[in-house]
Design a protein around this motif. Structure first.
Motif, PDB file in Angstrom:
ATOM      1  N   GLU A 109      53.459  12.152  29.886  1.00 48.00           N
ATOM      2  CA  GLU A 109      52.434  11.148  29.671  1.00 48.00           C
ATOM      3  C   GLU A 109      51.150  11.219  30.356  1.00 48.00           C
ATOM      4  OE1 GLU A 109      55.289   7.553  29.924  1.00 48.00           O
ATOM      5  OE2 GLU A 109      54.769   7.415  27.970  1.00 48.00           O
ATOM      6  N   LEU A 110      50.703  12.373  30.736  1.00 47.68           N
ATOM      7  CA  LEU A 110      49.318  12.695  31.427  1.00 47.68           C
ATOM      8  C   LEU A 110      48.156  12.717  30.381  1.00 47.68           C
ATOM      9  CD1 LEU A 110      50.044  15.375  34.187  1.00 47.68           C
ATOM     10  CD2 LEU A 110      49.736  12.997  34.626  1.00 47.68           C
ATOM     11  N   GLY A 111      48.531  12.859  29.178  1.00 48.62           N
ATOM     12  CA  GLY A 111      47.643  12.759  28.053  1.00 48.62           C
ATOM     13  C   GLY A 111      46.890  14.168  27.826  1.00 48.62           C
ATOM     14  N   SER A 112      46.513  14.394  26.509  1.00 46.14           N
ATOM     15  CA  SER A 112      45.974  15.853  26.205  1.00 46.14           C
ATOM     16  C   SER A 112      44.504  15.891  26.846  1.00 46.14           C
ATOM     17  CB  SER A 112      45.842  15.593  24.636  1.00 46.14           C
ATOM     18  OG  SER A 112      46.831  15.680  23.803  1.00 46.14           O
ATOM     19  N   GLU A 113      43.584  14.786  27.061  1.00 45.48           N
ATOM     20  CA  GLU A 113      42.522  15.130  27.475  1.00 45.48           C
ATOM     21  C   GLU A 113      42.387  16.005  28.629  1.00 45.48           C
ATOM     22  OE1 GLU A 113      38.186  12.788  28.597  1.00 45.48           O
ATOM     23  OE2 GLU A 113      40.094  11.741  27.320  1.00 45.48           O
ATOM     24  N   LEU A 114      43.379  15.429  29.969  1.00 47.73           N
ATOM     25  CA  LEU A 114      43.462  16.167  31.085  1.00 47.73           C
ATOM     26  C   LEU A 114      43.779  17.637  30.916  1.00 47.73           C
ATOM     27  CD1 LEU A 114      43.420  15.768  34.238  1.00 47.73           C
ATOM     28  CD2 LEU A 114      45.825  14.923  33.947  1.00 47.73           C
ATOM     29  N   VAL A 115      44.806  17.795  30.264  1.00 57.61           N
ATOM     30  CA  VAL A 115      45.394  19.305  30.112  1.00 57.61           C
ATOM     31  C   VAL A 115      44.237  20.103  29.158  1.00 57.61           C
ATOM     32  CG1 VAL A 115      47.405  20.568  28.858  1.00 57.61           C
ATOM     33  CG2 VAL A 115      47.779  18.338  29.851  1.00 57.61           C
ATOM     34  N   LEU A 116      43.675  19.530  28.334  1.00 58.33           N
ATOM     35  CA  LEU A 116      42.580  20.327  27.796  1.00 58.33           C
ATOM     36  C   LEU A 116      41.575  20.811  28.714  1.00 58.33           C
ATOM     37  CD1 LEU A 116      42.882  18.956  24.119  1.00 58.33           C
ATOM     38  CD2 LEU A 116      43.883  20.908  25.084  1.00 58.33           C
ATOM     39  N   GLU A 117      41.007  19.730  29.408  1.00 57.08           N
ATOM     40  CA  GLU A 117      40.104  19.970  30.379  1.00 57.08           C
ATOM     41  C   GLU A 117      40.442  20.807  31.520  1.00 57.08           C
ATOM     42  OE1 GLU A 117      37.038  17.292  32.106  1.00 57.08           O
ATOM     43  OE2 GLU A 117      37.936  15.566  31.085  1.00 57.08           O
TER      44      GLU A 117
ATOM     45  N   ASP B  22      66.309  11.750  26.326  1.00 49.78           N
ATOM     46  CA  ASP B  22      65.715  11.813  24.678  1.00 49.78           C
ATOM     47  C   ASP B  22      64.425  11.243  24.364  1.00 49.78           C
ATOM     48  OD1 ASP B  22      68.199  13.025  24.328  1.00 49.78           O
ATOM     49  OD2 ASP B  22      68.954  11.513  22.929  1.00 49.78           O
ATOM     50  N   ALA B  23      64.163  10.138  25.117  1.00 49.98           N
ATOM     51  CA  ALA B  23      62.571   9.733  24.806  1.00 49.98           C
ATOM     52  C   ALA B  23      61.504  10.744  25.284  1.00 49.98           C
ATOM     53  CB  ALA B  23      62.700   8.449  25.705  1.00 49.98           C
ATOM     54  N   PHE B  24      61.853  11.431  26.347  1.00 49.80           N
ATOM     55  CA  PHE B  24      60.778  12.436  26.835  1.00 49.80           C
ATOM     56  C   PHE B  24      60.881  13.604  25.776  1.00 49.80           C
ATOM     57  CE2 PHE B  24      60.331  16.685  28.897  1.00 49.80           C
ATOM     58  CZ  PHE B  24      59.186  16.533  29.503  1.00 49.80           C
ATOM     59  N   PHE B  25      61.845  13.960  25.233  1.00 54.44           N
ATOM     60  CA  PHE B  25      61.855  15.168  24.298  1.00 54.44           C
ATOM     61  C   PHE B  25      61.236  14.537  22.891  1.00 54.44           C
ATOM     62  CE2 PHE B  25      65.126  17.279  26.701  1.00 54.44           C
ATOM     63  CZ  PHE B  25      64.459  18.417  26.923  1.00 54.44           C
ATOM     64  N   ARG B  26      61.430  13.489  22.672  1.00 55.26           N
ATOM     65  CA  ARG B  26      60.716  12.848  21.462  1.00 55.26           C
ATOM     66  C   ARG B  26      59.249  12.742  21.536  1.00 55.26           C
ATOM     67  NH1 ARG B  26      62.514   9.575  17.486  1.00 55.26           N
ATOM     68  NH2 ARG B  26      64.434   9.324  18.591  1.00 55.26           N
ATOM     69  N   ARG B  27      58.695  12.497  22.926  1.00 53.95           N
ATOM     70  CA  ARG B  27      57.185  12.575  23.214  1.00 53.95           C
ATOM     71  C   ARG B  27      56.718  13.862  22.915  1.00 53.95           C
ATOM     72  NH1 ARG B  27      58.499   8.793  27.116  1.00 53.95           N
ATOM     73  NH2 ARG B  27      58.530  10.316  28.707  1.00 53.95           N
ATOM     74  N   VAL B  28      57.584  14.829  23.601  1.00 48.98           N
ATOM     75  CA  VAL B  28      56.869  16.331  23.550  1.00 48.98           C
ATOM     76  C   VAL B  28      57.021  16.831  22.200  1.00 48.98           C
ATOM     77  CG1 VAL B  28      57.700  18.685  24.174  1.00 48.98           C
ATOM     78  CG2 VAL B  28      58.178  16.969  25.904  1.00 48.98           C
TER      79      VAL B  28
ATOM     80  N   ASP C  44      49.615  25.053  24.855  1.00 48.55           N
ATOM     81  CA  ASP C  44      50.467  23.791  24.232  1.00 48.55           C
ATOM     82  C   ASP C  44      51.398  23.254  24.780  1.00 48.55           C
ATOM     83  OD1 ASP C  44      48.400  24.277  22.067  1.00 48.55           O
ATOM     84  OD2 ASP C  44      49.505  25.926  21.276  1.00 48.55           O
ATOM     85  N   SER C  45      52.299  23.967  25.651  1.00 52.15           N
ATOM     86  CA  SER C  45      53.511  23.641  26.220  1.00 52.15           C
ATOM     87  C   SER C  45      53.148  22.466  27.174  1.00 52.15           C
ATOM     88  CB  SER C  45      54.313  24.756  26.904  1.00 52.15           C
ATOM     89  OG  SER C  45      55.130  25.600  25.742  1.00 52.15           O
ATOM     90  N   THR C  46      52.022  22.761  27.916  1.00 51.27           N
ATOM     91  CA  THR C  46      51.748  21.989  28.907  1.00 51.27           C
ATOM     92  C   THR C  46      50.894  20.609  28.409  1.00 51.27           C
ATOM     93  OG1 THR C  46      50.906  23.851  30.180  1.00 51.27           O
ATOM     94  CG2 THR C  46      50.212  21.790  31.256  1.00 51.27           C
ATOM     95  N   GLU C  47      50.500  20.904  27.159  1.00 49.50           N
ATOM     96  CA  GLU C  47      50.032  19.577  26.572  1.00 49.50           C
ATOM     97  C   GLU C  47      51.280  18.884  25.985  1.00 49.50           C
ATOM     98  OE1 GLU C  47      47.026  20.269  23.419  1.00 49.50           O
ATOM     99  OE2 GLU C  47      47.175  17.973  22.951  1.00 49.50           O
ATOM    100  N   ALA C  48      52.084  19.375  25.707  1.00 50.62           N
ATOM    101  CA  ALA C  48      53.349  18.666  25.001  1.00 50.62           C
ATOM    102  C   ALA C  48      54.077  18.286  25.992  1.00 50.62           C
ATOM    103  CB  ALA C  48      54.109  19.898  24.060  1.00 50.62           C
ATOM    104  N   TYR C  49      54.523  19.120  26.981  1.00 49.32           N
ATOM    105  CA  TYR C  49      55.505  18.449  28.241  1.00 49.32           C
ATOM    106  C   TYR C  49      54.621  17.484  29.193  1.00 49.32           C
ATOM    107  CZ  TYR C  49      59.257  21.471  26.431  1.00 49.32           C
ATOM    108  OH  TYR C  49      60.270  22.001  25.749  1.00 49.32           O
ATOM    109  N   GLN C  50      53.568  18.262  29.604  1.00 54.71           N
ATOM    110  CA  GLN C  50      52.945  17.361  30.798  1.00 54.71           C
ATOM    111  C   GLN C  50      52.107  16.309  30.036  1.00 54.71           C
ATOM    112  OE1 GLN C  50      53.705  20.805  31.558  1.00 54.71           O
ATOM    113  NE2 GLN C  50      55.339  19.806  32.612  1.00 54.71           N
ATOM    114  N   GLY C  51      51.226  16.681  29.017  1.00 53.64           N
ATOM    115  CA  GLY C  51      50.607  15.839  28.419  1.00 53.64           C
ATOM    116  C   GLY C  51      51.096  14.569  27.838  1.00 53.64           C
TER     117      GLY C  51
END
Lengths: 221, 221
Positions: free
Chosen positions: B111-119, B170-176, B100-107
């Motif tokens: 902005e790599l997106g959830s799909e890539l992280v979940l794959e 802050d924008a990064f943390f907001r996306r996370v 979930d951290s990788t999906e939240a931080y990198q995805g």
């Protein structure tokens, strides 16, 4: 500006990749092409640290899956930092190992299988494929012998750590060697396998011929 | 022997995960369960080196894709070395951050997106999912404030290097933060979001209730 050419060199440790990259680079430079030379793992500041981690004796316990993920981490960085910018600028890139190595070593040698490695490649590297891959594949017994000799020299110089991959069992190298042959058969459009017990000059000659035949670089001797 | 429980703690830096893991561990031990506590990245010898690389200032130039691949390299090692053996032995595992951290931080954040992280998760982690994920999600403004304070303390102690992730905009943390909420809505069976500006005691109480309600551990106060 037209996109540069992406050429990879592949083969087992001791197959002569480094020597041939130097020869090929010299040959290209005489023809006015100054290639960008890089290697995997390594080739970037982060990549060198990933390489250290992969080769360090403290990591002898690395799980095969970890090894593979780190290889792709290194590759992602090399693509972003070195390979894509060079190709976009129209430069020719000569890369010592790329995904074929991961397929051969982790997919074949460590028995993770090709499918997993190729899916990782699709996710991490997107559509990036070499325009030409030169696979140096001396006979297996010669490859094993050279890998062992190289391992002894490296161990003598740096202690046993650097020799990690080289100290693996012969069965491992046999699987790597066989996976390389499988890749060459499967991707025959992209991969030129240079097989047999050839001299350095003969291998260089075949590399130049491969480039020429595929019109990768005008062969203007 | 029945398989152990796999519980993950998630949330932004400064959300109180470390404090709550200690409290939860103490609570479990009073009930005769000694959990295996680990964290990501880190938690193995190789993982600690991957963590260093991720946090080190020399790696500020890490490509988002590299970051993600290294996170999964670390995760693969933690699964092979710590998590799977513990679960197989029937132990409860408390893990500070997981996919979930990788999906939240990198995805999300990068902005790599959830799909890539979940794959990637599917490829690298196979079927392994937490039995329960406790997501600590204070209001965004509180989270940002705590992350900044923590960053200042870390920078004071270790120089600016360790504070890398915390120093993002802050924008990064907001996306996370938003990606975490999205995960909690999507995987509501697995994820319990503990939201609001709560005291340490209140969060602990909600964690204990979540475990009890889901019968993860008999709630025998």
């Amino acid at each position: 500006m037209s996109r540069g050419l992406f050429i990879t060199l592949e083969g087992l440790d001791g197959s002569g990749k480094t020597t041939q990259i130097k020869r090929l680079s010299g040959w290209m430079q005489k023809r006015g092409v100054v290639p960008v030379i890089t290697r995997q793992p390594g080739g970037t500041a982060a990549g060198d640290r990933i390489r250290e981690l992969l080769l360090d004796s403290r990591s002898v316990g690395l799980a095969p899956m970890t090894e593979m993920a780190l290889m792709f981490g290194d590759r992602a960085q090399a693509i972003a930092e070195v390979i894509e910018p060079a190709l976009a600028a129209g430069d020719t890139v000569l890369c010592d190992r790329f995904t074929d190595s991961t397929e051969a070593y982790q997919g074949g040698g460590r028995e993770l299988g090709s499918e997993l490695v190729l899916e990782m490649h699709r996710l991490i590297c997107g559509g990036l494929q070499p325009d030409l891959t030169l696979l140096l594949l001396p006979p297996l017994d010669k490859s094993l012998e050279r890998a062992r000799r190289r391992n002894d020299r490296v161990a003598e110089k740096n202690g046993p750590n650097e020799g990690r991959f080289e100290s693996e069992q012969d069965a491992f190298f046999r699987r790597v060697w066989e996976k390389y042959r499988e890749i060459a058969r499967r991707d025959s459009e992209r991969v030129v396998a240079i097989e047999g017990d050839l001299s350095i000059d003969d291998v260089h000659e075949q590399i130049v011929e491969a480039l020429s035949e595929r019109r990768v670089i005008a062969h203007s001797r």
